[in-house]
Design an enzyme around this catalytic site. Structure first.
Site, mmCIF file in Angstrom:
data_model
loop_
_atom_site.group_PDB
_atom_site.id
_atom_site.type_symbol
_atom_site.label_atom_id
_atom_site.label_comp_id
_atom_site.label_asym_id
_atom_site.label_seq_id
_atom_site.Cartn_x
_atom_site.Cartn_y
_atom_site.Cartn_z
ATOM 1 N N SER A 1 47.667 33.316 44.109
ATOM 2 C CA SER A 1 46.344 33.890 43.866
ATOM 3 C C SER A 1 45.895 33.783 42.412
ATOM 4 O O SER A 1 46.697 33.894 41.480
ATOM 5 C CB SER A 1 46.395 35.367 44.251
ATOM 6 O OG SER A 1 45.305 36.073 43.720
ATOM 7 N N GLU B 1 44.592 36.076 40.969
ATOM 8 C CA GLU B 1 44.916 37.371 40.348
ATOM 9 C C GLU B 1 46.091 37.236 39.375
ATOM 10 O O GLU B 1 46.290 38.092 38.519
ATOM 11 C CB GLU B 1 45.256 38.409 41.419
ATOM 12 C CG GLU B 1 44.055 39.057 42.061
ATOM 13 C CD GLU B 1 43.236 39.895 41.088
ATOM 14 O OE1 GLU B 1 43.756 40.875 40.557
ATOM 15 O OE2 GLU B 1 42.068 39.553 40.851
ATOM 16 N N TYR C 1 49.771 44.086 42.524
ATOM 17 C CA TYR C 1 49.570 42.938 43.419
ATOM 18 C C TYR C 1 49.714 41.620 42.660
ATOM 19 O O TYR C 1 50.427 40.712 43.092
ATOM 20 C CB TYR C 1 48.172 43.025 44.063
ATOM 21 C CG TYR C 1 47.754 41.763 44.784
ATOM 22 C CD1 TYR C 1 48.152 41.514 46.084
ATOM 23 C CD2 TYR C 1 46.953 40.802 44.146
ATOM 24 C CE1 TYR C 1 47.772 40.342 46.741
ATOM 25 C CE2 TYR C 1 46.568 39.633 44.794
ATOM 26 C CZ TYR C 1 46.985 39.407 46.090
ATOM 27 O OH TYR C 1 46.605 38.245 46.721
HETATM 28 P P1 NDP Z 1 44.392 39.592 54.920
HETATM 29 O O1 NDP Z 1 44.613 40.916 54.276
HETATM 30 O O2 NDP Z 1 43.132 39.382 55.718
HETATM 31 O O3 NDP Z 1 45.635 39.282 55.907
HETATM 32 C C1 NDP Z 1 46.928 39.641 55.577
HETATM 33 C C2 NDP Z 1 47.853 39.331 56.744
HETATM 34 O O4 NDP Z 1 49.198 39.648 56.375
HETATM 35 C C3 NDP Z 1 47.546 40.102 58.032
HETATM 36 O O5 NDP Z 1 47.698 39.227 59.116
HETATM 37 C C4 NDP Z 1 48.660 41.155 58.049
HETATM 38 O O6 NDP Z 1 49.004 41.581 59.347
HETATM 39 C C5 NDP Z 1 49.809 40.348 57.454
HETATM 40 N N1 NDP Z 1 50.904 41.165 56.933
HETATM 41 C C6 NDP Z 1 50.836 42.116 55.978
HETATM 42 N N2 NDP Z 1 52.041 42.616 55.725
HETATM 43 C C7 NDP Z 1 52.917 41.984 56.545
HETATM 44 C C8 NDP Z 1 54.308 42.064 56.758
HETATM 45 N N3 NDP Z 1 55.071 42.936 56.088
HETATM 46 N N4 NDP Z 1 54.880 41.252 57.670
HETATM 47 C C9 NDP Z 1 54.123 40.388 58.380
HETATM 48 N N5 NDP Z 1 52.797 40.270 58.228
HETATM 49 C C10 NDP Z 1 52.199 41.067 57.320
HETATM 50 O O7 NDP Z 1 44.521 38.493 53.786
HETATM 51 P P2 NDP Z 1 43.757 37.068 53.599
HETATM 52 O O8 NDP Z 1 43.736 36.359 54.883
HETATM 53 O O9 NDP Z 1 42.493 37.286 52.849
HETATM 54 O O10 NDP Z 1 44.746 36.326 52.580
HETATM 55 C C11 NDP Z 1 45.846 35.549 53.039
HETATM 56 C C12 NDP Z 1 46.853 35.407 51.924
HETATM 57 O O11 NDP Z 1 46.273 34.743 50.820
HETATM 58 C C13 NDP Z 1 47.403 36.727 51.360
HETATM 59 O O12 NDP Z 1 48.742 36.503 50.989
HETATM 60 C C14 NDP Z 1 46.553 36.977 50.135
HETATM 61 O O13 NDP Z 1 47.240 37.799 49.221
HETATM 62 C C15 NDP Z 1 46.369 35.558 49.653
HETATM 63 N N6 NDP Z 1 45.173 35.290 48.878
HETATM 64 C C16 NDP Z 1 43.948 35.598 49.407
HETATM 65 C C17 NDP Z 1 42.799 35.259 48.727
HETATM 66 C C18 NDP Z 1 41.444 35.587 49.272
HETATM 67 O O14 NDP Z 1 40.483 35.527 48.496
HETATM 68 N N7 NDP Z 1 41.306 35.891 50.560
HETATM 69 C C19 NDP Z 1 42.861 34.544 47.434
HETATM 70 C C20 NDP Z 1 44.209 34.219 47.003
HETATM 71 C C21 NDP Z 1 45.313 34.585 47.717
HETATM 72 P P3 NDP Z 1 48.326 42.870 60.068
HETATM 73 O O15 NDP Z 1 47.140 42.349 60.798
HETATM 74 O O16 NDP Z 1 49.431 43.345 60.938
HETATM 75 O O17 NDP Z 1 47.968 43.850 58.974
HETATM 76 P P1 GDR Z 2 39.928 40.946 44.317
HETATM 77 O O1 GDR Z 2 38.795 41.203 45.428
HETATM 78 O O2 GDR Z 2 40.438 42.200 43.731
HETATM 79 O O3 GDR Z 2 39.362 39.939 43.365
HETATM 80 O O4 GDR Z 2 41.109 40.335 45.187
HETATM 81 P P2 GDR Z 2 37.820 42.435 45.729
HETATM 82 O O5 GDR Z 2 36.772 41.886 46.612
HETATM 83 O O6 GDR Z 2 38.552 43.637 46.179
HETATM 84 O O7 GDR Z 2 37.208 42.783 44.263
HETATM 85 C C1 GDR Z 2 36.451 41.855 43.525
HETATM 86 C C2 GDR Z 2 35.800 42.540 42.322
HETATM 87 O O8 GDR Z 2 34.800 43.434 42.786
HETATM 88 C C3 GDR Z 2 34.888 44.645 42.029
HETATM 89 N N1 GDR Z 2 34.331 45.765 42.804
HETATM 90 C C4 GDR Z 2 34.790 46.217 43.974
HETATM 91 N N2 GDR Z 2 35.806 45.780 44.758
HETATM 92 C C5 GDR Z 2 36.021 46.432 45.938
HETATM 93 N N3 GDR Z 2 36.992 46.008 46.750
HETATM 94 N N4 GDR Z 2 35.273 47.508 46.313
HETATM 95 C C6 GDR Z 2 34.240 47.993 45.543
HETATM 96 O O9 GDR Z 2 33.578 48.953 45.900
HETATM 97 C C7 GDR Z 2 33.987 47.301 44.312
HETATM 98 N N5 GDR Z 2 33.068 47.477 43.334
HETATM 99 C C8 GDR Z 2 33.289 46.539 42.412
HETATM 100 C C9 GDR Z 2 36.372 44.808 41.755
HETATM 101 O O10 GDR Z 2 36.598 45.714 40.671
HETATM 102 C C10 GDR Z 2 36.752 43.360 41.455
HETATM 103 O O11 GDR Z 2 36.510 43.069 40.110
HETATM 104 C C11 GDR Z 2 40.863 39.405 46.248
HETATM 105 C C12 GDR Z 2 41.945 39.628 47.314
HETATM 106 O O12 GDR Z 2 41.619 38.836 48.442
HETATM 107 C C13 GDR Z 2 43.305 39.212 46.808
HETATM 108 O O13 GDR Z 2 44.247 39.250 47.884
HETATM 109 C C14 GDR Z 2 43.212 37.789 46.252
HETATM 110 O O14 GDR Z 2 44.450 37.387 45.756
HETATM 111 C C15 GDR Z 2 42.144 37.708 45.169
HETATM 112 O O15 GDR Z 2 40.915 38.096 45.733
HETATM 113 C C16 GDR Z 2 41.987 36.296 44.616
#
Ligand code: NDP
Ligand code: GDR
Length: 321
Positions: A123, A125, A147
């Site tokens: 990520s 992050e 995280y």
């Molecule tokens: P989600 O939160 O939508 O999905 C997370 C998934 O992980 C769910 O299917 C959840 O299952 C599963 N999970 C959580 N804990 C466990 C565990 N202990 N064992 C098995 N399965 C588990 O995430 P995203 O699809 O948005 O992201 C996918 C991956 O990419 C994550 O690793 C995230 O950190 C990473 N990522 C995401 C980004 C984004 O912008 N979306 C950017 C960069 C990285 P359940 O349904 O049971 O909760």
């Molecule tokens: P992020 O995504 O932390 O970048 O992680 P999120 O959408 O939670 O926050 C993005 C930015 O928005 C600001 N923010 C708020 N965020 C949330 N969730 N709720 C609010 O009310 C709000 N108001 C302002 C936050 O401070 C932040 O700056 C996501 C996740 O998908 C991670 O798993 C992944 O790794 C990174 O993106 C890349």
């Protein structure tokens, strides 16, 4: 027929990736956690075409069993505790899932079949308090949340298993990517869903935290293709995946409310409780390596993405009426 195991298949990315792999002709397995109420909403429309295996990143034996049963050519490790604010409330659990979970899966690969190709969902992050802008594969990490710290561990253990055991393991450093399937707590979906609900008279206001933060937001449907491309190269190489454009949370709010014809400043309230203990102020990715080596480029732009999400939220509300 190629076989793939996707962890996190019930999440946003897993649901798109599994669908993409099915279209490519893969036999797809998904790792799911047992629960008293199933959360298969995102994969309901193709559930009969994938094989779900029970397992958990906390449980080493369940990962070995899942690999032994599915015998995959490719493993996509998308499962994680992925919500940044929750990582301050549950830092140890976040470390178990998001950091050590990666080692458990790599160990399972080492035991079952070292020929399995492994993708780790890393990520932006990890860049946290950024050391340079834009951020590329060479930018040092400075994570700003439990995280982010856990993801940095996941990244380095992936690199280490590649170098120690000659496993085809890659770390995809993906910047924020969103979609109509995004979880409701993440800021894009929180905003698009609220704009739709306010428009339909179901909600009166929207509480947000920091409106100044900047993110490089892309469409999840574009990003999952990059994951597959990374595993289908001659060499295992880590890539940054991003759009190369950064917007403030404020811009996101403006585009979403404009889509429903409302003035956002009348509805948005700042709630200090939503401001994070340590913020990532600016993320902007340089995906030029992915462009030149993988031929990957994003197709959906920021405005198109937010409008797509607002329209989907409106349609979902109207379908329920
Ligand atoms: P989600 O939160 O939508 O999905 C997370 C998934 O992980 C769910 O299917 C959840 O299952 C599963 N999970 C959580 N804990 C466990 C565990 N202990 N064992 C098995 N399965 C588990 O995430 P995203 O699809 O948005 O992201 C996918 C991956 O990419 C994550 O690793 C995230 O950190 C990473 N990522 C995401 C980004 C984004 O912008 N979306 C950017 C960069 C990285 P359940 O349904 O049971 O909760
Ligand atoms: P992020 O995504 O932390 O970048 O992680 P999120 O959408 O939670 O926050 C993005 C930015 O928005 C600001 N923010 C708020 N965020 C949330 N969730 N709720 C609010 O009310 C709000 N108001 C302002 C936050 O401070 C932040 O700056 C996501 C996740 O998908 C991670 O798993 C992944 O790794 C990174 O993106 C890349």
């Amino acid at each position: 027929m190629k076989r793939a195991l996707v962890t996190g298949i019930t999440g946003q990315d897993g649901s798109y990736l599994a669908e993409f792999l099915l279209q490519k002709g893969y036999q797809v397995y998904g790792l799911v956690r047992r629960s008293s109420t199933e959360s298969f909403e995102r994969i309901d429309h193709y559930r009969d075409r994938v094989t779900l295996l029970q397992g958990d990143l906390l449980d080493q034996n369940s990962l070995i069993a899942a690999l032994s049963e599915s015998r995959p050519h490719e493993v996509y490790n998308l499962a994680a505790q992925s919500f940044v604010p929750a990582s301050w409330n549950q830092p140890v659990l976040t470390g178990e899932f998001t950091a050590l979970g990666v080692t458990r899966m790599l160990e399972a690969i080492r035991v079952v079949d070292k020929g399995i190709r492994f993708y780790q969902a890393s990520s932006s992050e990890m860049f946290g308090r950024v050391r340079e802008t834009p951020q590329s594969e060479h930018t040092p990490f400075y994570p700003r949340s439990p995280y982010g710290v856990a993801k940095a561990y996941g990244h380095f253990i992936t690199v280490n298993y590649r170098e120690s055991y000659d496993i085809f393991a890659v770390s995809g450093i993906l910047f924020n990517h969103e979609s109509p399937r995004r979880g409701l707590e993440f800021v894009t979906r929180k905003v698009t869903n609220a704009a739709a609900r306010i428009k339909r008279g179901l909600q009166q206001e929207l509480k947000l935290g920091n409106l100044d933060a900047r993110r490089d937001w892309g469409f999840a449907g574009d990003y999952i293709e990059a994951m597959w491309l990374m595993l289908n190269q001659p060499e295992p190489i880590d890539y940054v995946i991003a759009t190369g454009k950064s917007h403030q949370v404020r811009d996101l709010v403006a585009v979403a409310f404009e889509r429903v014809g409302l003035d956002w400043e009348r509805y948005v309230k700042i709630d200090p409780a939503l401001v994070r203990p340590a913020e990532v102020d600016l993320l902007l990715g340089d995906a030029s390596l992915a462009k030149s080596r993988l031929g990957w480029e994003p197709r959906v732009d920021f405005e198109g993405l937010i409008r797509m999400m607002v329209d989907a939220d409106l349609a979902a509300l109207d379908a329920r009426r």
